[in-house]
Design an enzyme around this catalytic site. Structure first.
Site, PDB file in Angstrom:
ATOM      1  CD  GLU A  80       2.949  -2.192  -9.057  1.00  0.00           C
ATOM      2  OE1 GLU A  80       2.417  -2.836  -8.133  1.00  0.00           O
ATOM      3  OE2 GLU A  80       2.733  -0.973  -9.249  1.00  0.00           O
ATOM      4  NE  ARG A  84       0.295  -4.535  -7.457  1.00  0.00           N
ATOM      5  CZ  ARG A  84      -0.728  -3.984  -8.104  1.00  0.00           C
ATOM      6  NH1 ARG A  84      -1.881  -4.609  -8.201  1.00  0.00           N
ATOM      7  NH2 ARG A  84      -0.594  -2.789  -8.666  1.00  0.00           N
ATOM      8  CG  ASP A 224       4.618   6.616  -3.579  1.00  0.00           C
ATOM      9  OD1 ASP A 224       5.625   6.043  -4.012  1.00  0.00           O
ATOM     10  OD2 ASP A 224       3.481   6.379  -4.022  1.00  0.00           O
ATOM     11  CD  GLU A 358      -2.640   5.110  -2.139  1.00  0.00           C
ATOM     12  OE1 GLU A 358      -2.003   4.156  -2.627  1.00  0.00           O
ATOM     13  OE2 GLU A 358      -3.761   5.474  -2.581  1.00  0.00           O
TER      14      GLU A 358
END
Length: 458
Positions: A80, A84, A224, A358
């Site tokens: 993360e 980000r 993913d 998404e």
């Protein structure tokens, strides 16, 4: 206007916290980013910039200059923080050329390196950002990392350690320090050598032994963005990183062969695989794959290009169905393909929508690559649904049940709503030359990184 509303309320009620809680009009810190703050600021910077919200961009930049503190302690998610914070800072540096964003990205990047101190070099999922010796009684913990407790028995997650490549190549490029590139090239090496069951990549790998911990395969959460970063690494290298392309092509072939299914009602979906047994469910997170497959198809030729373009359109259409079949016209966190219902969430625990990007991400790619107007129509349906069900007095909130038209709000304006959902919707209605796919690759938090800045070879 939605972006300005989301930002203004964050600024008014939660500036410096990680997210806005729009119902209670306060800030939320959470435990994902260790001691880091301002996740919404960093995530919103490039979106504010490309939307030409100049005053708001200056407010965000000022916070980074004056208040963004990197000397913090606490356990953070390597993944993360990378997608980000590092992603947001790098993108904003490349868009503006302003040094503050580059220097913060490099300083933070250095703090992530101890996560790679494992027997295999596969990083653990959690990094303590504090410097050693800050608290002498605990100094052995600082800068050390260990995996999230819930990740299968101390193993590392494919989507986490597989989603560092783009950012770390840019960190090496900008710093002149090859260590960042070496760390991710080593991950690539481990993954290309390890035995793949049926050509598939399971979601959990031991950072100690370098072997798979169990045979769960998913294109949704946990797997993913690993696949996304293979095709994007190749594109970002100006198509020189042929190893990434081959790994992507081989992985997609295995996915087509083992996981892509068609429901009785004619919907194409990607199932999850548990040690050879299929689970006929698809998560909202897996809906990015329509865009990814289209992006890969665009750079293929002949029969394969056409097959992948059709597959991308079919998956995107299935994800649209998950929205269209709900009362709010927003899609659930996960949806199933069972005898009774298709593209619907069956259990309450999967009915929420937390402002995820998404589905609109795939609409944006499919629009840019086909110019079929239905993708803009579908995007506009999402805009209207967000305005109707998620906009509250002081920002935007997720909802707990997409099948209820009197939604219960979750009181959280996720930072990725500003980074991704609103950016992709905006780009869907922009001309193609705004952040052209020829010149930019989006990291998995929708932060644009320039193509062909790097030329690292393993």
């Amino acid at each position: 206007q939605m972006m300005k509303f989301a930002w203004d309320n964050y600024k008014q009620y939660a500036l410096g916290k990680n997210e806005l809680r729009p119902l209670t009009k306060n800030g939320h810190i959470g435990n994902m980013f260790g001691g880091l703050r301002g996740a919404t600021v960093i995530d919103a910077l490039d979106t504010l910039y490309i939307m030409e919200l100049e005053e708001e961009f200056q407010e965000a930049k000022q916070w980074v200059e004056k208040s963004f503190d990197l000397n913090v302690n606490g356990e953070a998610s390597l993944f993360e923080v990378n997608i980000r914070y590092i992603g947001g800072l790098l993108a904003t540096y490349y868009l503006t050329g302003e040094e503050v964003f580059k220097s913060k990205a490099l300083e933070l990047g250095e703090k992530l390196l101890p996560a790679f101190n494992t027997p295999t070099g596969i990083p653990r999922g959690v990094i303590n950002l504090g410097r050693q010796g800050t608290h002498p009684q605990q100094h052995f913990l600082y800068g050390m990392s260990w995996s999230w407790g819930w990740a299968s028995a101390g193993s590392s997650i494919l989507a986490e350690f597989g989603t560092l490549h783009l950012e770390f190549l840019h960190l090496s490029e900008l710093s002149g320090n090859p260590v960042f590139a070496e760390k991710v090239m080593n991950i690539r090496r481990v993954l290309s050598r390890v035995e793949k069951p049926q050509g598939l990549y399971p979601n959990f790998l031991s950072p100690v032994t370098g072997s798979w911990v169990q045979h769960h395969v998913s294109i949704g959460g946990l797997g993913d963005s690993f696949y996304e970063y293979l095709i994007k690494s190749w594109l970002m290298s100006d198509k020189k990183d042929s190893e990434a392309k081959k790994m992507y092509d081989d992985a997609l072939e295995a996915i087509e062969k083992h996981l892509v299914k068609k429901s009785a009602g004619g919907l194409t979906y990607i199932a999850e695989w548990r040690g050879g047994i299929l689970d006929h469910k698809m998560g909202h997170l897996a809906c990015f794959s329509g865009g990814m497959i289209a992006l890969g198809a665009e750079h293929s030729t002949g029969e394969r290009r056409q097959r992948h373009m059709e597959l991308a359109a079919e998956i995107t259409s299935t994800c649209h169905e998950s929205y269209a079949r709900s009362d709010t016209k927003l899609g659930p966190e996960a949806f199933r393909f069972d005898a009774g219902s298709e593209a619907m969430a069956t259990r309450l625990s999967e009915r929420y929508y937390i402002l995820r990007p998404e589905v609109v991400e795939s609409y944006m790619y499919l629009w840019r690559l086909t110019h079929d107007p239905k993708y803009r129509h579908w995007g506009w349906e999402v805009v209207q649904a967000l305005e109707k069900h998620c906009r509250v007095e002081a920002g935007f909130s997720g909802i707990r049940d997409v099948y209820s038209t009197t939604p219960s709000h979750d009181n959280m304006q996720q930072s990725f709503f500003l980074a991704e959902t609103l950016k992709y919707l905006y780009l869907l209605f922009c001309e193609d030359d705004v952040l052209s796919l020829e010149d930019w690759v989006f990291n998995t938090e929708a932060h644009p990184l320039p193509i062909n800045h790097t030329d690292f070879k393993a």
